[in-house]
Design a protein around this motif. Structure first.
Motif, PDB file in Angstrom:
ATOM      1  N   ARG A 194       4.497  -0.041  11.781  1.00 50.84           N
ATOM      2  CA  ARG A 194       4.107  -1.077  12.724  1.00 50.84           C
ATOM      3  C   ARG A 194       5.260  -2.048  13.009  1.00 50.84           C
ATOM      4  N   ASN A 195       6.080  -2.286  12.007  1.00 49.94           N
ATOM      5  CA  ASN A 195       7.166  -3.250  12.140  1.00 49.94           C
ATOM      6  C   ASN A 195       8.417  -2.701  12.810  1.00 49.94           C
ATOM      7  N   ARG A 224       0.657   1.421   8.391  1.00 46.08           N
ATOM      8  CA  ARG A 224       0.148   0.118   8.797  1.00 46.08           C
ATOM      9  C   ARG A 224       1.148  -0.993   8.569  1.00 46.08           C
ATOM     10  N   HIS A 225       1.884  -0.891   7.480  1.00 44.58           N
ATOM     11  CA  HIS A 225       2.783  -2.001   7.164  1.00 44.58           C
ATOM     12  C   HIS A 225       4.212  -1.753   7.622  1.00 44.58           C
ATOM     13  N   GLU A 247      10.006  -7.304   1.285  1.00 42.88           N
ATOM     14  CA  GLU A 247       9.093  -7.744   0.244  1.00 42.88           C
ATOM     15  C   GLU A 247       7.624  -7.506   0.607  1.00 42.88           C
ATOM     16  N   PHE A 248       7.291  -7.562   1.905  1.00 42.11           N
ATOM     17  CA  PHE A 248       5.870  -7.402   2.238  1.00 42.11           C
ATOM     18  C   PHE A 248       5.369  -5.982   1.965  1.00 42.11           C
ATOM     19  N   ARG A 271      -1.086   4.141   4.010  1.00 44.28           N
ATOM     20  CA  ARG A 271      -1.344   2.843   4.601  1.00 44.28           C
ATOM     21  C   ARG A 271      -0.069   2.006   4.614  1.00 44.28           C
ATOM     22  N   GLU A 287      -0.060   4.934  -0.150  1.00 48.18           N
ATOM     23  CA  GLU A 287       1.235   5.125   0.489  1.00 48.18           C
ATOM     24  C   GLU A 287       1.122   5.348   1.999  1.00 48.18           C
ATOM     25  N   ARG A 311       1.790  -2.864  -1.642  1.00 55.70           N
ATOM     26  CA  ARG A 311       1.570  -1.987  -2.794  1.00 55.70           C
ATOM     27  C   ARG A 311       0.894  -2.755  -3.923  1.00 55.70           C
ATOM     28  N   ALA A 312       1.271  -4.009  -4.095  1.00 54.31           N
ATOM     29  CA  ALA A 312       0.668  -4.819  -5.145  1.00 54.31           C
ATOM     30  C   ALA A 312      -0.804  -5.081  -4.867  1.00 54.31           C
ATOM     31  N   LYS A 313      -1.175  -5.025  -3.586  1.00 58.66           N
ATOM     32  CA  LYS A 313      -2.585  -5.170  -3.221  1.00 58.66           C
ATOM     33  C   LYS A 313      -3.389  -3.947  -3.593  1.00 58.66           C
ATOM     34  N   GLY A 314      -2.678  -2.833  -3.826  1.00 62.68           N
ATOM     35  CA  GLY A 314      -3.370  -1.585  -4.133  1.00 62.68           C
ATOM     36  C   GLY A 314      -3.462  -0.662  -2.934  1.00 62.68           C
ATOM     37  N   ALA A 315      -2.661  -0.924  -1.893  1.00 61.47           N
ATOM     38  CA  ALA A 315      -2.679  -0.064  -0.725  1.00 61.47           C
ATOM     39  C   ALA A 315      -2.058   1.289  -1.057  1.00 61.47           C
ATOM     40  N   LEU A 343       6.223  -4.477  -0.808  1.00 57.68           N
ATOM     41  CA  LEU A 343       5.851  -4.657  -2.206  1.00 57.68           C
ATOM     42  C   LEU A 343       4.482  -5.353  -2.296  1.00 57.68           C
ATOM     43  N   THR A 344       4.282  -6.346  -1.442  1.00 58.89           N
ATOM     44  CA  THR A 344       2.988  -7.034  -1.409  1.00 58.89           C
ATOM     45  C   THR A 344       1.863  -6.048  -1.128  1.00 58.89           C
TER      46      THR A 344
END
Lengths: 344, 337
Positions: free
Chosen positions: B256-257, B252-253, B234-235, B248, B246, B240-244, B237-238
């Motif tokens: 990194r994980n 970054r998201h 889900e994060f 990034r 692809e 992308r919903a922030k406007g990040a 989606l978060t």
């Protein structure tokens, strides 16, 4: 409770027309959202209620260009008159998070576990306000945490999501969502994953912020009870279609769709002890297996022959934008709102 | 965390002693007699010569005695003398270790970067042509033996098309630079020898490609699987919903994980690279530890075998420690205590 505004006095923030979302699977397209019409005005709280799988979430995600890659989206979604569905991805990114923000159901998984909470808020800020320097962004993040009543915000900024409780994480999500001063906030089941006591705190906070910032708020939920206290208007979704839409007061006073009546009757009442809680017979149809005619007819007590053959037209009830998609919208027996059941 | 590193460093000597002991006693299990390396074939039937050789190399002593002598010598920085080269093992290793390190580091860079990039592309463009190509690439890399790919590529690219040079570390017509670090690429640069540097790099291409291929294959599969998993979270989606954007979102998201499993595999690949280096060095006549180890094993050169094992083991200890430290940096939920 008369704070809702009619579509005529304000141009809608978001205007959704005939929104359809399908998924490509084995060469065919299975529709999950089958022609939804919605209007959300500035400062209005629109509740969208439906069972899981009814298409309520995926419809809003698709409206923002966040549907999965195998989704086929059609129809029209206008934000302040601008069509969103045909917008290039780059421009959509400028709207998402800045003008239209979104928060999700599970605060445990909607924050990045490897990033400090402060960095995630700062990221949201600087994506849309690149002129902000690091110090200003940190300062603003601090203010945002204060806005959502998180104690010791300066310490909290440096922590990771796993150091926050569920409710605190949802507050962070809210802080992040309102970071860039959006016009519209879409909250997808914002309290479902939280403890009951925390649920009401979060709902109250959302409403306060909504009023304070003049946001349009879309509350997506499966719990009609939540909407009773918080929404101005409610759209009831079943099998990818809006079956009834009304001012919240009208909806509870005079529901004109058997599905809505079933949902209302299923809300537990504190005044009643013992007895069985009402439940709608049967279960919602699976994706791509929608029955012909009215999708609700196999579960409907009122269903006649016409319901199996013909999709119900939209019937307007009264003058305040109350619409029901039922063949018997005007022929349903009178509703006793105090008892939440049909008058006998 | 510094506490943790300190404790790990304190434990290090004991682990090294364990490796030394294991390496020492494992050599005694072999059936072969090292005398064949020490005494010429005609003299093997001459008891006097054999006895003299036994005494000279300390093979007449009992096992515990030999062990104690070896360990105390080791503490003084003496790994014994090679039965074959008749030089101190430490000198031999010092001369050959940099060549292997250069090869392994180059292979590691080639393997991890191409593995990660391919894995990311395969996951992002799932079921596309890129994904299929990456799959075949990984399959070939992990199923074809190193010596076969090595010879095949050597024939194709060096002999047939003559794009890349043949075996060795540098053009044999060139004078090698004075060994400062022992890494040919670095030494040529330090000597200001640009042509030499170019030659050293081009000699490094094939062996590191061959050695890194298998690593790239396994890493790309792991990256793909983990990315598919994390991209559905889900994060994402978060973000992308922030406007990040692809890029990034992916780096970054998502990426990194998945660093923890990727780092784990990279550190495991290090083990594979060291062993793979033995064969690669043989194919490319690379004068490193691998060819030294092969030579030592063939002639039952005990001091050399033990020496190579100890150095290899210590390299593992160091990588393991570095990996554990990298975990903490990669994942804030990992707490080392």
């Amino acid at each position: 409770m008369m704070q809702f505004s009619s579509p005529a006095s304000h141009p809608p923030l978001l205007r959704v027309r005939d929104l359809r979302v399908g998924f490509r699977k084995h060469g065919q397209v299975l529709e999950a959202v089958r022609g939804i019409d919605l209007d959300i005005a500035r400062g209005e709280v629109l509740g969208i209620v439906g069972e899981s799988g009814s298409g309520k979430s995926i419809g809003m995600l698709a409206a923002l260009g966040l549907a999965p890659p195998n989704a086929v989206v059609s129809g029209s979604v206008q934000y302040l008159g601008e069509e969103l569905l045909t917008k290039p991805r780059r421009e959509m990114r400028r709207i998402r998070g800045a003008k239209i923000a979104m928060i999700f159901q599970d605060p445990l998984s909607s924050l990045n576990p490897t990033m400090r909470v402060g960095d995630q808020i700062i990221e949201a800020l600087r994506l849309h306000q690149p002129q902000m320097n690091a110090r200003q962004a940190t300062q603003r993040a601090l203010e945002l945490l204060e806005l959502v009543s998180i104690p010791q915000p300066d310490r909290r900024l440096r922590q990771f999501p796993h150091e926050f409780s569920g409710g605190m994480r949802q507050r962070v999500m809210i802080a992040m969502a309102v970071a860039n001063g959006p016009d519209l906030l879409i909250a997808d089941e914002p309290t479902t994953a939280l403890d009951v006591t925390v649920q009401s705190q979060i709902m109250r906070m959302l409403r306060e912020l909504q009023a304070k910032l003049g946001l349009g708020l879309v509350l997506i939920t499966h719990d009609l009870g939540v909407l009773a206290g918080h929404a101005n208007r409610v759209a009831v979704v079943y099998s990818g279609q809006v079956v009834e839409q009304a001012d919240v007061f009208d909806l509870f006073q005079n529901p004109r769709h058997p599905y809505t009546r079933g949902l209302i009757a299923s809300i537990p009442k504190l005044t009643e002890s013992g007895g069985r809680l009402y439940s709608i017979a049967g279960s919602p149809p699976a994706l791509g297996r929608f029955p012909p005619g009215c999708a609700f007819h196999p579960r409907c007590e009122r269903a006649g022959d016409i319901c199996q053959q013909l999709a119900p037209p939209k019937t307007t009830i009264g003058g305040s934008g109350h619409v029901s998609a039922c063949h018997f919208a005007n022929a349903l027996p009178e509703w006793d709102s105090a008892e939440a059941r049909v008058k006998e | 965390m510094s506490h943790y590193i300190f404790r790990r460093l304190v434990a290090m000597p004991f682990l090294v002693l364990g490796i030394v002991t294991m390496a020492f006693f494992l050599t005694t299990v072999t059936k072969g007699d090292p005398l064949t390396a020490l005494v010429s074939e005609q003299q093997l039937n001459n008891p006097e010569v054999v006895a003299a050789a036994r005494q000279r190399w300390g093979l007449d002593k009992s096992l515990p005695e030999r062990y104690v002598t070896y360990v105390s010598n080791l503490l003084h920085g003496d790994m014994g003398t090679s039965f074959v080269t008749k030089r101190p093992v430490l000198t031999d290793i010092a001369a050959r270790l940099p060549a292997t390190l250069e090869l392994v580091i180059a292979a590691m860079l080639v393997g991890t970067t191409s593995g990660i990039v391919l894995g990311l592309l395969a996951a992002y463009y799932r079921d596309s042509a890129v994904d299929q190509i990456a799959r075949v690439f990984a399959l070939l890399g992990s199923s074809l033996p190193v010596f076969w790919i090595g010879l095949a590529l050597l024939f194709l690219l060096s002999v047939h098309f003559q794009i890349l040079p043949g075996p060795g570390r540098i053009d044999p017509r060139m004078t090698p630079p004075p060994p400062i670090t022992g890494l040919m690429t670095v030494d040529t640069l330090l000597a200001g020898d640009i042509d030499g540097f170019r030659s050293a790099v081009s000699h490094l291409v094939l062996p590191s490609l061959v050695l890194g291929w298998a690593v790239a294959g396994t890493i790309s599969r792991l990256v793909r699987a983990n990315m598919l998993d994390v991209m559905a979270k889900e994060f994402i989606l978060t973000a992308r919903a922030k406007g990040a954007g692809e890029l990034r979102v992916v780096f970054r998201h998502a990426f990194r994980n998945i660093l923890v499993p990727v780092l784990t595999l990279i550190s495991y690949s290090f083990a594979y690279l060291i062993t793979g280096a033995v064969l690669t060095e043989a194919v490319f006549t690379w004068p490193g530890m691998g060819s030294y180890a092969v030579q030592a094993a063939r002639s039952l050169d005990f001091p050399a075998i033990i020496g190579v094992t100890i150095v290899g083991g210590m390299m593992f200890l160091v990588t393991n420690l570095l990996t554990d430290i990298a975990y903490v940096i990669a994942n804030p939920r990992v707490r080392l205590t």
